[in-house]
Scaffold this active site. Structure first.
Site, PDB file in Angstrom:
ATOM      1  N   ASP A 267     -11.919-113.896 -11.064  1.00 21.97           N
ATOM      2  CA  ASP A 267     -11.944-112.693 -11.999  1.00 21.97           C
ATOM      3  C   ASP A 267     -11.092-113.159 -13.365  1.00 21.97           C
ATOM      4  O   ASP A 267     -10.543-114.236 -13.353  1.00 21.97           O
ATOM      5  CB  ASP A 267     -11.446-111.511 -11.469  1.00 21.97           C
TER       6      ASP A 267
HETATM    7  C1  GLC Z   1     -12.742-107.410 -15.356  1.00 23.98           C
HETATM    8  C2  GLC Z   1     -13.272-107.138 -14.052  1.00 23.98           C
HETATM    9  C3  GLC Z   1     -14.411-107.771 -13.513  1.00 23.98           C
HETATM   10  C4  GLC Z   1     -15.208-107.904 -14.678  1.00 23.98           C
HETATM   11  C5  GLC Z   1     -14.429-109.231 -15.512  1.00 23.98           C
HETATM   12  C6  GLC Z   1     -15.434-109.506 -16.874  1.00 23.98           C
HETATM   13  O1  GLC Z   1     -11.125-107.585 -15.250  1.00 23.98           O
HETATM   14  O2  GLC Z   1     -12.256-106.925 -12.919  1.00 23.98           O
HETATM   15  O3  GLC Z   1     -15.074-106.755 -12.598  1.00 23.98           O
HETATM   16  O4  GLC Z   1     -16.673-108.417 -14.414  1.00 23.98           O
HETATM   17  O5  GLC Z   1     -13.043-108.792 -15.858  1.00 23.98           O
HETATM   18  O6  GLC Z   1     -15.184-108.430 -17.823  1.00 23.98           O
END
Ligand code: GLC
Length: 737
Positions: A267
């Protein structure tokens, strides 16, 4: 050549292609593939182009400018040494330009085909911009509505989440993920993110093995079986080991137990956060731990490209391990038609706007849940109305009704409830709009007077209240999940007019409505229904459509009941209705043992306000003749369960029939009820149908601590009905093998 051989040969060809590429790639080019960077606008294009040309980038996130995508893909294909195109990632969570209902709302439809259609439209709209990867479905089982991300989930049940997650994956990828109008799906957040302690986002998750195996992991296993191309790690630490550094999760379970051969992305900077968690000494350590654990791609942290080359040169991580990570990404790009495929030479068209809006409208309609309808207040007879008051801070908010995670949503496509009601009543009735409050959070009651006057002077008043979009979603958690602001007071003020109080709640989570529910004569829960929430609500309020939604989450009476969910354990002292003493009824000086020694809360009992699977209709359904073709079964046999459902009311409507089981005795205690099947069907007034379900040992089994999936011989309860309190009951004994 039969299909199996053809498959084998194509898979063998893919593996050979990967081996050949790895042989030719330098270490820096390999770690470049592990590197995802974010788009920082045209002003940073040249630097990004140089990195792509040099093979230092494998993916770009948050780029939806087709010209920029085409320019970068051309550089990747024609000017980099190996011509490996980029994955272009974007959060296409519940729609793109056309916004579909929240995933939690879509879950209320219990309609996999509809969830698939929503994802299909979203993929087609996104693919036109060059996006080829979304970070969805979010299949974290969510049992704490204080957690803002419950909005993105499919709710509290592992089975419903598994079925709908697989449907969404199919909608994004289809059976041909190399097709230019598809986008790769991503099962997230692996795993257990929904158990963030206290409902506070990014918090620790302390999930015992039994709950991890039987609640949080099943939807992810189902995603692998559905062919999901990618996984994303969660931010949370799981019993002290953050997901992005969790070898048990990413290698032992995902790769070895489940044989997943797609790719895993972290993430956002979650590899870097291994230091913040306190698991890693520094960024070099974090890069090593994440790579060893099994994270293939670093989302915007820059740690892999910065540190893996010298970690490999120093022997701390083997080239074989690097090749495994890179191989997973190359395999994913080949399957997506990016390497050797002609995907990038094909431009697709957005789906017809009317088609997209029609799907959004059907989804918004089926996502609404009728929670209360005293004296059949709804539907309204539009032809008998000469004036209608539209009241509330959510009645005319085109952006708010789209909900959270709508980066590319076009609010100009939204049709609000006010727009829709005005359109329906045009030329026949006056519509008077009074927000009553500036926002859903306002405590300023200055506008109440006008709202009350409007309600008093009109034939009917409909309240549109709830939560603005910012009150749910990532990092937007609430301790008190009642109606924010002075909205409950607004409801009470409208009730003072003596008019029927028809409420529509538009929110990103189940709210604790115990203190206000009795004020409503009718209540529709619309969640954040997306672009077409307005027309869907107008159709339902005026009876052009009949509510069919069922709750995918339990609704608490008060915030303090959370976590509260239907699939709970029996405990050693289960509550008994006649032993629940309310705090207000305790006699002064009552002896300690007089309150009943069972599992309940003195000031909230143990029952929810509305149970999982609940939803009313404008008609009624009755269940009868539950029958099972055997009361004993071996593991090799199948039981057939049938029941009769009849529409006893006066309107054609859809009912979602649910089947629950209970494993009465198991060495690891099992929930008092588990959803194992459901079926949606439309019935005309008086029409009855026999619903049939098949029960095999798979429905009776559960995951043991060692990961084995097996059932224990013994007796099982079976219920069939319209929600998780179904009382039509039979039983089945699983015999020893
Ligand atoms: C965010 C989220 C994730 C998302 C990623 C890209 O912090 O936790 O669900 O897909 O970053 O935006």
């Amino acid at each position: 050549m039969d299909m199996a051989n053809e498959y084998n040969s194509s898979e063998m060809a893919i593996e050979e292609r990967i081996r050949n590429l790895l042989t030719e790639m330098t270490l820096e080019e390999k770690t470049g593939q592990l590197n995802q960077v974010q788009w920082n606008g045209w002003e940073a294009f040249d630097a990004l182009a140089d990195d792509v040309r040099a093979g230092r980038v494998g993916s770009v996130i948050n780029l939806v400018d087709r010209a920029a995508v085409d320019a970068l893909q051309t550089i990747a294909r024609q000017e980099s040494r190996h011509g490996i195109p980029l994955l272009i990632g974007r959060d296409v969570i519940h729609g793109f330009h056309t916004v579909m209902p929240l995933p939690l709302a879509q879950a209320s439809s219990w309609n996999p085909e509809l969830v698939r259609d929503c994802a299909r439209i979203s993929a087609q709209e996104a693919a036109v911009t060059g996006v080829n990867w979304t970070f969805a479905p979010m299949i974290d089982v969510s049992r704490d509505p204080r957690w803002g991300r419950v909005a993105e989930s499919f709710g509290e049940d592992p089975y419903l989440t598994s079925v709908l997650g697989a449907a969404m994956i199919d909608g994004y990828q289809t059976s041909d993920p190399a097709s230019p109008d598809t986008i790769l799906a991503c099962a997230k957040h692996f795993a257990g993110y929904g158990a963030s302690e206290g409902g506070r986002d990014y918090n620790s998750t302390n999930i015992p093995p039994n709950e991890m195996r039987n609640v949080h992991l099943p939807p992810f296993k189902a995603a692998v079986e559905a062919g999901v191309a990618t996984f994303m790690t969660s931010f949370g630490d799981i019993d002290g080991v953050p997901a992005s550094g969790n070898e048990w999760l990413l290698t032992d379970v995902l790769r070895e137990e489940w044989s997943f051969d797609g790719m895993v992305v972290s993430d956002w900077e979650s590899i870097t956060q291994l230091c913040t968690h306190g698991m890693c000494e520094d960024e070099v350590d974090a890069a090593l731990v994440a790579a060893q654990a099994g994270v293939d791609m670093d989302m915007v942290g820059g740690l892999y490209s910065a540190h893996l080359p010298h970690l490999c040169e120093s022997g701390e991580i083997s080239m074989d391990r690097i090749d495994q990570l890179v191989g997973n990404i190359l395999r994913t790009k080949i399957r997506a038609g990016l390497i050797d495929g002609d995907r990038l030479d094909q431009h697709t068209e957005e789906p017809a706007r009317l088609t997209a809006l029609a799907v959004a409208r059907q989804a918004a309609t089926e996502s609404c849940v009728l929670l209360r309808n005293e004296k059949d207040t709804l539907p309204l007879a539009s032809d008998q109305i000469s004036s209608l008051a539209v009241i509330g801070p959510m009645a005319n908010e085109p952006a708010e009704q789209m909900g959270t995670w709508v980066f590319d949503g076009k609010s100009e496509r939204s049709v609000t409830p006010l727009d829709a009601i005005t359109s329906v009543l045009e030329g026949q009735a006056e519509v008077d709009f009074e927000p009553g409050l500036e926002t859903t959070r306002s405590h300023d009651k200055t506008l109440f007077t006008r709202a009350v006057e409007a309600a008093a002077s009109c034939d009917v008043a409909v309240l549109f209240i709830g939560e603005e979009a910012i009150l749910s979603g990532e990092a937007h958690c609430r301790a008190d999940i009642t109606l924010p602001g002075a909205q409950a007071d607004l409801v009470r003020a409208i009730r003072q007019t003596g008019k029927p109080v028809i409420g529509v709640i538009m929110a990103g989570r189940p709210l604790a409505l115990g203190d206000v529910i009795e004020e409503f004569d009718a209540l529709v829960y619309a969640w954040h229904g997306g672009s077409m929430s307005g027309p869907a609500l107008a159709d339902l309020l005026f009876g052009r459509a009949v509510p069919s939604g069922k709750l995918p989450v339990t609704f608490p009476k008060v915030s303090g009941q959370v976590p509260i969910y239907y699939g709970h354990k029996n405990t050693g002292r289960p509550p008994e209705a006649d032993k629940v003493i309310h705090i207000d009824d305790i006699e002064k000086g009552a002896p300690q043992t007089s309150l009943g020694m069972t599992s309940f809360l003195l000031d909230a009992g143990y029952e929810p306000l509305f149970p999982f699977g609940f939803g009313l209709s404008y008609t009624q359904f009755a269940y009868s003749d539950l029958h099972i073709d055997r009361h004993e079964m071996t593991e090799k046999e199948m039981a057939i369960v049938t029941a009769t459902v009849i529409n006893t009311g006066t309107r054609t409507a859809s009912e979602i029939t649910q089947l629950y089981i209970r494993d009465r005795v198991a060495r690891i205690t099992r929930p008092v009820r588990e959803l194992k099947a459901f079926r949606r069907q439309e019935l005309a007034p008086g029409e009855s149908v026999q619903v049939e379900f098949q029960l095999s040992v798979n429905e009776l089994a559960y995951y043991h601590r060692d990961g084995s999936f097996q059932a224990e011989p013994g007796d099982f309860d079976i219920w069939v009905g319209g929600d998780s309190r179904a009382d039509l009951h039979t039983s089945l004994r699983l015999l020893k093998a």
